[in-house]
Design a protein around this motif. Sequence first.
Motif, mmCIF file in Angstrom:
data_model
loop_
_atom_site.group_PDB
_atom_site.id
_atom_site.type_symbol
_atom_site.label_atom_id
_atom_site.label_comp_id
_atom_site.label_asym_id
_atom_site.label_seq_id
_atom_site.Cartn_x
_atom_site.Cartn_y
_atom_site.Cartn_z
ATOM 1 N N VAL A 261 0.851 -1.200 0.000
ATOM 2 C CA VAL A 261 0.000 0.000 0.000
ATOM 3 C C VAL A 261 0.879 1.240 0.000
ATOM 4 C CG1 VAL A 261 -2.033 -1.018 1.095
ATOM 5 C CG2 VAL A 261 -0.255 -0.011 2.511
ATOM 6 N N ALA A 262 2.167 1.056 0.321
ATOM 7 C CA ALA A 262 3.084 2.201 0.264
ATOM 8 C C ALA A 262 4.498 1.682 0.124
ATOM 9 C CB ALA A 262 2.960 3.033 1.533
ATOM 10 N N SER A 263 5.330 2.480 -0.547
ATOM 11 C CA SER A 263 6.727 2.107 -0.699
ATOM 12 C C SER A 263 7.469 3.316 -1.243
ATOM 13 C CB SER A 263 6.835 0.941 -1.682
ATOM 14 O OG SER A 263 8.177 0.779 -2.038
ATOM 15 N N ASN A 264 8.710 3.482 -0.838
ATOM 16 C CA ASN A 264 9.476 4.593 -1.411
ATOM 17 C C ASN A 264 10.822 4.096 -1.963
ATOM 18 O OD1 ASN A 264 10.799 4.080 0.931
ATOM 19 N ND2 ASN A 264 10.822 6.186 1.685
ATOM 20 N N SER A 265 10.832 2.851 -2.498
ATOM 21 C CA SER A 265 12.062 2.330 -3.093
ATOM 22 C C SER A 265 12.486 3.255 -4.227
ATOM 23 C CB SER A 265 11.833 0.937 -3.689
ATOM 24 O OG SER A 265 11.249 0.108 -2.740
ATOM 25 N N PRO A 266 13.750 3.701 -4.229
ATOM 26 C CA PRO A 266 14.172 4.629 -5.287
ATOM 27 C C PRO A 266 13.959 4.006 -6.667
ATOM 28 C CG PRO A 266 15.884 4.386 -3.599
ATOM 29 C CD PRO A 266 14.841 3.376 -3.291
ATOM 30 N N GLY A 267 13.473 4.797 -7.597
ATOM 31 C CA GLY A 267 13.317 4.334 -8.979
ATOM 32 C C GLY A 267 12.038 3.556 -9.235
ATOM 33 N N THR A 268 11.191 3.383 -8.241
ATOM 34 C CA THR A 268 9.934 2.654 -8.496
ATOM 35 C C THR A 268 8.757 3.557 -8.153
ATOM 36 O OG1 THR A 268 9.883 1.802 -6.265
ATOM 37 C CG2 THR A 268 10.898 0.396 -7.933
ATOM 38 N N ASP A 269 7.639 3.333 -8.812
ATOM 39 C CA ASP A 269 6.478 4.156 -8.473
ATOM 40 C C ASP A 269 5.428 3.311 -7.758
ATOM 41 O OD1 ASP A 269 4.151 3.637 -10.768
ATOM 42 O OD2 ASP A 269 6.199 3.115 -11.346
ATOM 43 N N GLN A 270 4.554 4.026 -7.047
ATOM 44 C CA GLN A 270 3.539 3.370 -6.199
ATOM 45 C C GLN A 270 2.676 2.402 -6.999
ATOM 46 O OE1 GLN A 270 2.829 3.623 -2.982
ATOM 47 N NE2 GLN A 270 4.358 5.145 -2.444
ATOM 48 N N GLN A 271 2.318 2.855 -8.224
ATOM 49 C CA GLN A 271 1.409 2.055 -9.038
ATOM 50 C C GLN A 271 2.016 0.683 -9.336
ATOM 51 O OE1 GLN A 271 -1.584 3.039 -9.637
ATOM 52 N NE2 GLN A 271 -2.056 1.120 -10.701
ATOM 53 N N THR A 272 3.316 0.688 -9.758
ATOM 54 C CA THR A 272 3.985 -0.580 -10.082
ATOM 55 C C THR A 272 3.985 -1.488 -8.850
ATOM 56 O OG1 THR A 272 5.485 0.796 -11.351
ATOM 57 C CG2 THR A 272 6.099 -1.519 -11.127
ATOM 58 N N MET A 273 4.332 -0.876 -7.712
ATOM 59 C CA MET A 273 4.408 -1.678 -6.481
ATOM 60 C C MET A 273 3.028 -2.260 -6.130
ATOM 61 S SD MET A 273 7.524 -1.621 -5.509
ATOM 62 C CE MET A 273 7.722 -2.008 -3.798
ATOM 63 N N ALA A 274 2.001 -1.417 -6.269
ATOM 64 C CA ALA A 274 0.661 -1.858 -5.866
ATOM 65 C C ALA A 274 0.208 -3.069 -6.674
ATOM 66 C CB ALA A 274 -0.335 -0.707 -6.037
ATOM 67 N N GLU A 275 0.757 -3.188 -7.895
ATOM 68 C CA GLU A 275 0.304 -4.286 -8.752
ATOM 69 C C GLU A 275 1.062 -5.583 -8.525
ATOM 70 O OE1 GLU A 275 0.545 -2.461 -12.558
ATOM 71 O OE2 GLU A 275 -1.213 -1.217 -12.152
ATOM 72 N N ILE A 276 2.074 -5.568 -7.645
ATOM 73 C CA ILE A 276 2.842 -6.801 -7.416
ATOM 74 C C ILE A 276 2.282 -7.545 -6.200
ATOM 75 C CG2 ILE A 276 5.149 -7.764 -7.022
ATOM 76 C CD1 ILE A 276 6.274 -5.038 -7.949
ATOM 77 N N PRO A 277 1.642 -8.681 -6.410
ATOM 78 C CA PRO A 277 1.158 -9.431 -5.252
ATOM 79 C C PRO A 277 2.325 -10.170 -4.592
ATOM 80 C CG PRO A 277 0.520 -10.505 -7.299
ATOM 81 C CD PRO A 277 1.343 -9.334 -7.681
ATOM 82 N N VAL A 278 2.332 -10.220 -3.296
ATOM 83 C CA VAL A 278 3.393 -10.943 -2.585
ATOM 84 C C VAL A 278 2.749 -12.147 -1.900
ATOM 85 C CG1 VAL A 278 5.091 -10.781 -0.723
ATOM 86 C CG2 VAL A 278 4.733 -8.844 -2.270
ATOM 87 N N PRO A 279 3.197 -13.358 -2.237
ATOM 88 C CA PRO A 279 2.534 -14.548 -1.698
ATOM 89 C C PRO A 279 2.799 -14.725 -0.196
ATOM 90 C CG PRO A 279 4.500 -15.159 -2.917
ATOM 91 C CD PRO A 279 4.355 -13.690 -3.094
ATOM 92 N N MET A 280 1.883 -15.377 0.475
ATOM 93 C CA MET A 280 2.059 -15.635 1.916
ATOM 94 C C MET A 280 3.145 -16.682 2.136
ATOM 95 S SD MET A 280 0.325 -13.903 4.081
ATOM 96 C CE MET A 280 -0.046 -14.873 5.535
ATOM 97 N N GLU A 281 3.211 -17.662 1.210
ATOM 98 C CA GLU A 281 4.259 -18.692 1.303
ATOM 99 C C GLU A 281 5.403 -18.237 0.411
ATOM 100 O OE1 GLU A 281 4.183 -21.412 3.133
ATOM 101 O OE2 GLU A 281 2.105 -21.211 3.826
ATOM 102 N N GLY A 282 6.636 -18.342 0.888
ATOM 103 C CA GLY A 282 7.785 -18.022 0.044
ATOM 104 C C GLY A 282 8.143 -16.556 0.037
ATOM 105 N N SER A 283 7.704 -15.812 1.055
ATOM 106 C CA SER A 283 8.134 -14.413 1.157
ATOM 107 C C SER A 283 8.395 -14.091 2.629
ATOM 108 C CB SER A 283 7.058 -13.475 0.613
ATOM 109 O OG SER A 283 5.983 -13.408 1.517
ATOM 110 N N ILE A 284 9.295 -13.115 2.834
ATOM 111 C CA ILE A 284 9.596 -12.705 4.216
ATOM 112 C C ILE A 284 8.340 -12.107 4.857
ATOM 113 C CG2 ILE A 284 11.046 -11.200 5.635
ATOM 114 C CD1 ILE A 284 12.870 -12.876 4.104
#
Length: 417
Positions: free
Chosen positions: A68-91
């Motif tokens: 829902v929020a991120s400030n990684s340099p070089g990336t925009d919010q929209q791109t981040m919002a569209e990446i689903p992160v699975p419950m299994e296999g992620s920190i």
Amino acid sequence: MTTREQESDLRQQNDLLNRLLEVSLILNSNLTLESLLTYIMEATCEITHSEAASILLYDRNSDELRFVASNSPGTDQQTMAEIPVPMEGSIAGQIVRDNRPIIITDANDPRIYRGVDDNTGFTTRTLLGVPMRIKEEVVGVLESVNRRDGSWTVDDRDHLSILAAQAAVAIENARQATALKKAYNDLSQLDKLKNDFIAIASHELRTPLGVILGYASFLKEEAQGEASDHAAAVLNSALHLRNLIEDLTNLRYLQLGKADLVREDVTESALLQAALHDVQSLIAAKGHHLTVNVADDLAEVHVDRLKIGMALTNILNNAIKFTQNNGEITIATEQRPHEVVITVTDNGMGIPQEQLEKIFEEFYQVADHMTRRHNGMGIGLSIARGMVEAHNGRLWAESEGLGKGSTFCVALPLVQD
Ligand code: ADP
């Protein structure tokens, strides 16, 4: 540690605590959700010395985490919002499942979900993530990525946990405020639609109805036999429709504050006689027994005869309608120092305590009564109260509950000498 080092350490800790306090105050202020999230990202990077931060919230429907929020340099919010992160296999997934912070110090740690970096071009080298909780329930994760210098410390973890707790509550509050605003706007929109409908119904239906009434009464007179009966049926329905439209018109005038009063001195018994005349045939049709206890030495009231008459008729109609056949209806009057009170009591269906006021709201009907399908739109009492209040009077209902009968009281101020 030398005394000087200890002093500097203490100063740093003090600065940090002050900063956390400042953050907490800002998070509790009236920020919009968007600026709140941006602020949390900035504060996280600053307090935990990192290059980037993100918030992922758990989506129960898809069983995934979403940025829902991120400030990684070089990336925009929209791109981040569209990446689903699975419950299994992620920190982040593991933090949510275990409800515990995780520190990753090795860029090649296999637990890092590569799907994010692959999509953004950003490289995660080290990571500190803590659960975000609302009332003990884990709702997401606050992550701090790539510590600028040195390794993550226990202090970093504790500070990030404090931020996560504040952020979770602030986000929840902001969301609730947004939802409340939306609900309010939806309701205002609905209210406008309702008022527009009342305006249209009360105005636009009049002319065609007038034509129907005119021709139906003409036909009833002219036609013979069965055709005349049919015309009479049309006429009766049209008259019923006219009453409904008149109710809507009255409601509209009351809403607009345009109920012009033509006042005259009148006795309570004259008012009641007129109202009883309107409902006599209905009382007889349901076999109700009517008792009228009206004192004849009551002071007169200075009211609009038709409007108070309409209020009393509506109340009497209800008493008749919401009382089983062969019921008891009693009308009584009582003179008080500055007002006279007219009461209409029935031994019918009664009204639950918590709905005694609600029934005066426009279009409100007691659900228990509705299941028995009574005619009516639920505006008779709103009109009655509007009419009585236009005279500075009061109208209220009393009942011991469902099945225990009801009493409606109309208090009208006395003519002042
Ligand atoms: P309507 O009679 O068209 O439904 P009103 O505004 O006159 O609308 O009344 C609102 C509701 O209040 C009714 O639907 C009914 O549930 C309740 N009510 C009114 N008068 C009585 C009564 N005498 N006994 C029981 N319930 C009543």
